[in-house]
Each structure stands twice: as structure tokens, then as C-alpha cells.
Design an enzyme around this catalytic site. Sequence first.
Site, PDB file in Angstrom:
ATOM      1  N   ILE A  73      -1.801  -2.220   1.454  1.00 27.85           N
ATOM      2  CA  ILE A  73      -0.527  -1.681   1.510  1.00 27.85           C
ATOM      3  C   ILE A  73       0.254  -2.239  -0.008  1.00 27.85           C
ATOM      4  O   ILE A  73      -0.385  -3.088  -0.735  1.00 27.85           O
ATOM      5  CB  ILE A  73       0.400  -2.656   2.641  1.00 27.85           C
ATOM      6  CG1 ILE A  73       0.032  -2.380   3.944  1.00 27.85           C
ATOM      7  CG2 ILE A  73       1.839  -2.700   2.250  1.00 27.85           C
ATOM      8  CD1 ILE A  73       0.659  -3.007   4.998  1.00 27.85           C
ATOM      9  N   LYS A  74       0.858  -1.143  -0.167  1.00 32.37           N
ATOM     10  CA  LYS A  74       1.545  -1.198  -1.642  1.00 32.37           C
ATOM     11  C   LYS A  74       3.105  -1.775  -1.494  1.00 32.37           C
ATOM     12  O   LYS A  74       3.864  -0.979  -1.014  1.00 32.37           O
ATOM     13  CB  LYS A  74       1.390   0.006  -2.388  1.00 32.37           C
ATOM     14  CG  LYS A  74       1.855  -0.111  -4.148  1.00 32.37           C
ATOM     15  CD  LYS A  74       1.829   1.125  -4.703  1.00 32.37           C
ATOM     16  CE  LYS A  74       2.117   1.152  -6.159  1.00 32.37           C
ATOM     17  NZ  LYS A  74       2.909   0.201  -6.452  1.00 32.37           N
ATOM     18  N   LEU A  75       3.250  -2.806  -2.082  1.00 24.85           N
ATOM     19  CA  LEU A  75       4.669  -3.565  -1.738  1.00 24.85           C
ATOM     20  C   LEU A  75       5.543  -3.115  -3.080  1.00 24.85           C
ATOM     21  O   LEU A  75       5.075  -2.970  -4.280  1.00 24.85           O
ATOM     22  CB  LEU A  75       4.430  -5.021  -1.529  1.00 24.85           C
ATOM     23  CG  LEU A  75       3.755  -5.381  -0.251  1.00 24.85           C
ATOM     24  CD1 LEU A  75       3.532  -6.766  -0.384  1.00 24.85           C
ATOM     25  CD2 LEU A  75       4.243  -4.785   0.844  1.00 24.85           C
TER      26      LEU A  75
END
Length: 290
Positions: free
Chosen positions: A26-28
Site C-alpha cells: 500500500i502506498k500512503l
Amino acid sequence: MEFPVEVALAQLVPVLPAGPDWWYEIKLDGHRTIMWRTADSVRLQARSGREVTSAWMDIALAGMELPPGVVLDGEAVVVVDGRISFEAAQSRAASGPARARKLSEAHPALYIVWDALAVPSVDLRGRPYTERRQALLDVLGDLPRPTPIQAVSATDDLEVAQAWYDTLQDTGVEGVVAKLGSSAYRAGRSSSWRKIRHAETVDVDVLGYTGPAAHPHALAVRVPDGRVVLSQRLGALLAAQAAAWADASPASGRARTGAGEAYSAVASGLVAEALAGTTRHGVVTIKRFR
């Protein structure tokens, strides 16, 4: 390993790669941060190499629970009303120590980690991603609970990764990063790390500014194809943020864009996001700073 370290970067792609060796994270939407646990303290480094410990003292204090010699790569994020807020992270990163402390009291930061660059006496950067991931989980598994230092969600299932991308945007998830399980941690951009994100933007390197340092008019940036161009005129908020950056990074002289336009050059490593459709025509619209 010496401070600061040059970070690994992902290539922007339109779709997630598929294959047996790909892993997905996941890219936050936060601030890229390297955590160094030294013999007697913790230092935090921005993507540019600048030390940012005072802005993120809450996660630095939590990092004291790590064994000396650990170096981690991840994202400092701030959650506001149940959603990851880049604006809150940006405010914290641009604050002095006193204001950063007040902001942390209202909205404590989280440090979401995706890589272990070193564990005590061992530089892991040349090891495969899968080995570094296991080392990361082992190190974080020994931290006392609760802790703001957490491992990023990762999977080797493409369908799960696509579901993250399709359903989590409203929570502040920016996209998904794909990494080859066999890949080493290499400084700079590499095809073994790829990212897709919802915002139709590209990263541009900020090289300087026009106008006075106290109120920059526009930014000189290097776009992905290598050209150096001036951005469109900055709005009030971006100009104020650029002024804080210019104040902390004095100009090193004058330089010119490919079109011959003069600007005050700054060697700071600042990165901005620009609307993707604008850079092809040499007109760059800055969206925000990284």
C-alpha cells in the site's frame, strides 16, 4: 552506512505488473522518512537527505525502542478524522520544533515502514526484498505495544493489491507500489520498483525559484524527460511553503532554464508533484511538495 542515505525510488506506471516474483505494498500519502537508530539516539532523514528529527519527535522517541544499528525506510503519516492527511503531514514537516510539538499533541504521527536497510552490524541493502521484509517484521515484532511504528501492508497476490487500489482511496491511500521479490535496495529510480497512484501527477525535482526568497513567484524544476522549466505562478499557500523551503536552503547562485529564463538555484533535493498533463508542453503546474 553513513547518514544521509540516498533512497530507492519507484517508476510511475499505468498498471500494476503481474508475475510470480512481484510483491505489492500500500502506498500512503505522507512524508518519506528514513529512521536511523544510532548508539544513543534516533535521527530522521527526509528523502532529500535533510535531517527532520525535530518535526517528527513523537516517532523519533518511539524509535528509541529499536536496537542500535537499525535503519528503516518508510512514510511518516498523520491521521485526521480517520483519514490519512497529506496536508497535516505537510504542516508538521514545515513546522519548527515548538509548533511541531503542538501539532503532534493534536494528531500524533504514525511511521509506516516498508524496508529495513540495516540491522545491527549488517547492511541489508544488497539482500533481496523478501529477505529485507522478513528482517523488518522481525525487528518490529520485538517493539512494545502499542507503537506508532508499523509495517506497511504487503501481499504477493495481484488481486488483493488491485482491490487495495480500487477501494482504499477514501482513506488516504495514494496507490500501490510493486517490488520484485529478488530486488536489492538500490539508490535512485529502478524498474524493479513500480508504482501506480490515483493522482495524475509526476514528480519533479525543484532546482530553484524566481522572485524573492520571502515570496517565490515560480519554481525552476526538472521534469521527467530531463528538461529544466519554470512552473506556473505559485498560489499563496504554495508560495508560503516555498518561502519556508527557500529560507532553509539559501540560493547557491543564478542559473537558467533550457529556454534561457533566469532563476535562483538551490541544491536541496526538494521534490514537488506537478499535474501530469502539463509537463509535456513545458508548462508545469505545481500541485504540492513532497
